[in-house]
Enzyme design. Structure first.
Site, PDB file in Angstrom:
ATOM      1  N   ILE A   1       6.620 -14.090  61.966  1.00  0.00           N
ATOM      2  CA  ILE A   1       5.465 -13.515  61.276  1.00  0.00           C
ATOM      3  C   ILE A   1       4.339 -14.543  61.287  1.00  0.00           C
ATOM      4  O   ILE A   1       4.410 -15.569  60.598  1.00  0.00           O
ATOM      5  CB  ILE A   1       5.843 -13.120  59.833  1.00  0.00           C
ATOM      6  CG1 ILE A   1       7.014 -12.127  59.854  1.00  0.00           C
ATOM      7  CG2 ILE A   1       4.650 -12.511  59.108  1.00  0.00           C
ATOM      8  CD1 ILE A   1       7.565 -11.801  58.481  1.00  0.00           C
ATOM      9  N   GLU A   2       3.297 -14.280  62.094  1.00  0.00           N
ATOM     10  CA  GLU A   2       2.218 -15.236  62.272  1.00  0.00           C
ATOM     11  C   GLU A   2       0.861 -14.531  62.299  1.00  0.00           C
ATOM     12  O   GLU A   2       0.780 -13.305  62.370  1.00  0.00           O
ATOM     13  CB  GLU A   2       2.406 -16.013  63.581  1.00  0.00           C
ATOM     14  CG  GLU A   2       3.707 -16.798  63.690  1.00  0.00           C
ATOM     15  CD  GLU A   2       3.721 -17.685  64.917  1.00  0.00           C
ATOM     16  OE1 GLU A   2       2.800 -18.518  65.050  1.00  0.00           O
ATOM     17  OE2 GLU A   2       4.631 -17.532  65.747  1.00  0.00           O
ATOM     18  N   ASN A   3      -0.175 -15.346  62.240  1.00  0.00           N
ATOM     19  CA  ASN A   3      -1.562 -14.930  62.495  1.00  0.00           C
ATOM     20  C   ASN A   3      -2.075 -13.981  61.405  1.00  0.00           C
ATOM     21  O   ASN A   3      -1.390 -13.641  60.457  1.00  0.00           O
ATOM     22  CB  ASN A   3      -1.672 -14.304  63.890  1.00  0.00           C
ATOM     23  CG  ASN A   3      -2.993 -14.649  64.562  1.00  0.00           C
ATOM     24  OD1 ASN A   3      -4.026 -14.792  63.910  1.00  0.00           O
ATOM     25  ND2 ASN A   3      -2.967 -14.797  65.875  1.00  0.00           N
TER      26      ASN A   3
ATOM     27  N   ARG B   1      -0.361 -19.038  72.209  1.00  0.00           N
ATOM     28  CA  ARG B   1      -1.620 -18.814  71.511  1.00  0.00           C
ATOM     29  C   ARG B   1      -2.823 -19.145  72.361  1.00  0.00           C
ATOM     30  O   ARG B   1      -3.922 -18.743  72.087  1.00  0.00           O
ATOM     31  CB  ARG B   1      -1.660 -19.664  70.244  1.00  0.00           C
ATOM     32  CG  ARG B   1      -0.497 -19.335  69.340  1.00  0.00           C
ATOM     33  CD  ARG B   1      -0.411 -20.317  68.220  1.00  0.00           C
ATOM     34  NE  ARG B   1       0.789 -20.051  67.470  1.00  0.00           N
ATOM     35  CZ  ARG B   1       1.133 -20.640  66.363  1.00  0.00           C
ATOM     36  NH1 ARG B   1       0.369 -21.541  65.846  1.00  0.00           N
ATOM     37  NH2 ARG B   1       2.250 -20.351  65.748  1.00  0.00           N
TER      38      ARG B   1
END
Length: 563
Positions: free
Chosen positions: A385-387, A5
């Site tokens: 599954i992020e952001n 990130r």
């Protein structure tokens, strides 16, 4: 995963911006300040190089001046602090003391015992904590806590320390009670589960002090057994169900305080659900290690290969750049399989151009995933599954979930995993929504894996991981009507070895605790970010190719292989 990130250079710049001693802060501690005059660590205080503090009973010396932030306690930031007098050499903590238990009590005291710790330089003592506060340090593995109130429960943990004042992680938490003073027995020791079957759970516990007629076993406020000895079997239980018990001793005068609680599960749950421990392996950067070398050194049999992204539109490629076949990723997978292993393939992550937003329909998304399955032959497909583009975009969330229904229908022998971030108390609103929506849409997800790190710094990473996992369990139970055992069987943990982006530290000892807890509860997936980082660089901060702490090569991978 979180290290992707923020570039390492950006992290360093962000950290250095806070190191100026001139930052606005309520206090400043210079090198000449003594421990006696300033005994405790504080956030938002300016520390000069050479300043000394005592934190949790250990003396530390500042090696680089800085203005401290929450979460920057000395043990968590070895780049800024070292153990005073330790020379910065030995930074490996002792192993965690085991099986903390009560060996007896009176109206004013509780006697404790625990299993000894080990350390490369030897264990010099044990810190004993009552209700979270340091009580004393002893050299042996027993202690009697005196001056207590009658009929009162107390919580205890123990941590080992070595010659360099390194502290181990905390032992198990023991809740024990003093005797009531009215002639009733003392509280029994915390029970343990000694066996289980489809419809029964067997318990054993340390005897109470005082005159004892017998013992009563309770589930909540309901008595479920009464015996004269210190063992009991509770029968007529539901298959694949979880139960929590306490024990009280009794005599003609009355009943003791309750023991600590123990949770056990009946057998008969669906089998074959556990996936082998599989650290993430990323071939795009981070000096990727040779998979065969790591397998030979650790016994690991599976890796989570990262990451499948969009190579343009709904076309899947490794890291959005490398072809599914013929490149370094495919060669590594071939090596792993040739040595008797298997792979999990991870889609998405925190950053990059992902398939979820780029595939216009669930069918298109499922088709892209199928291309990867056909090319790679994975045992597991993991959807990280992020952001805001996937996790917080409910249109994309639903597209992925509906696509996964098709993936599972077409590949019933491939396990489907969703991985997402968490708070210290469990999934946030986006995670709870994903769980509830998977149920509403009828998506047969095999495993929900949380990433219990980047909580905000200063975390007790073992306890926060347990708390976050228990929050996930409760969310799964609420959505699906599952028992504890059924929820645990659909859960996984994906940690971050060494230092996280927010300077939280997970040591090998802590990771061992987390693994053992996951095994004890029946979780079915264990991973960490990443095998690339499973190498030592003490004081190295957050890096892509090492953990930032002192460790052996592949130490976290070897622990994970024990899953």
């Amino acid at each position: 995963m979180r290290l992707r990130r923020m570039a390492t250079a950006a992290l360093a710049a962000a950290a250095m911006s806070t190191l100026g001693i001139a930052a606005a802060s309520p206090a400043a501690l210079g090198a000449s300040t003594t421990l006696a005059a300033y005994p405790a660590w504080q956030a938002w205080t300016a520390y000069s190089t050479g300043a000394k503090v005592t934190y949790n009973g250990v003396d530390y010396e500042c090696v680089q001046g800085h203005t401290s932030q929450p979460g920057w306690e000395p043990p968590n930031v070895p780049a800024l602090w070292k153990v005073a007098g330790g020379g910065g050499g030995d930074t490996t903590p002792p192993s965690v003391p085991g099986n903390l238990r009560s060996t007896g009590s009176t109206t004013g005291s509780i006697s404790l015992a625990w299993n000894a710790s080990t350390d490369d330089t030897g264990v010099t003592g044990y810190n004993v904590y009552r209700n979270g506060n340091l009580v004393t340090t002893v050299t042996g593995t027993t202690y009697t806590d005196t001056g207590l109130s009658a009929g009162t429960s107390y919580s205890y943990t123990v941590r080992a320390r070595d010659a360099a004042n390194n502290l181990s992680g905390p032992s198990n938490t023991l809740t024990a009670s003093t005797q009531s003073g009215n002639g009733a027995p003392g509280a029994p020791g915390t029970p343990t589960v000694t066996g289980s079957a489809n419809s029964s759970i067997s318990l054993s516990w340390p005897a109470s002090s005082g005159t004892v007629t017998g013992y009563r076993v309770y589930e909540g406020g309901t008595q479920v057994a009464q015996v004269t000895g210190t063992t009991a079997t509770i029968s007529n239980l539901t298959t694949c169900s979880s139960h929590t018990y306490t024990v009280k001793a009794y005599n003609a005068t009355g009943e003791s305080a309750a023991s600590g609680a123990v949770t056990g599960s009946t057998t008969g749950c669906p089998t074959g659900g556990r996936m082998p421990g599989a650290p993430y392996l990323y071939m795009g950067w981070g000096d990727p290690p040779n998979a065969a070398t790591v397998m030979d050194a650790t016994g690991i049999k599976s890796f989570t290969m990262a990451f499948i992204l969009s190579g343009g539109g709904c076309t899947p490629k490794w890291d959005g750049q490398r072809q599914l076949s013929g490149g370094v990723d495919a060669q590594t997978i071939s090596t792993i399989k040739s040595k008797g292993g298997n792979v999990q393939v991870s889609f998405g992550g925190w950053q990059g151009n992902k398939l979820g937003p780029n595939c216009s329909t669930p069918a298109a998304f499922a088709g892209a995933v199928q291309q990867v399955i056909d090319a790679v032959g994975p045992a597991v497909v993991d959807f990280d599954i992020e952001n805001t583009d996937e996790f917080e975009n409910y249109t994309v969330q639903d597209r992925i979930l509906n696509g996964l229904k098709t993936v599972k229908q077409n590949n019933p022998n491939v396990k489907v995993v969703v991985t997402f971030g968490t708070t210290t108390s469990g999934p946030n609103s986006h995670g709870v929504r994903l769980i509830n929506q998977a149920k509403a849409l009828g998506v047969p997800i095999d495993n929900y894996t949380i990433m219990p790190f980047d909580f905000g710094g200063g975390a007790n990473m073992y306890q926060n991981t347990v708390n976050a996992s228990e929050g996930l369990k409760n969310a799964l139970k609420s959505a699906n009507g599952w028992t504890d055992a059924q929820a645990y069987a659909h859960m996984g943990i994906s940690g971050m070895n060494g230092l996280s982006d927010q300077q939280e530290q997970t040591s090998p000892a802590t990771w061992t605790q987390i693994r053992d807890w996951a095994l004890s509860k029946g979780l079915t997936r264990l991973a960490f970010w990443s095998a690339n980082r499973d190498r030592p660089c003490p004081g190295g901060g957050v890096a892509e190719n090492c953990s930032g702490i002192a460790q052996q090569n592949w130490e976290f991978t070897k622990i994970t292989a024990g899953f």
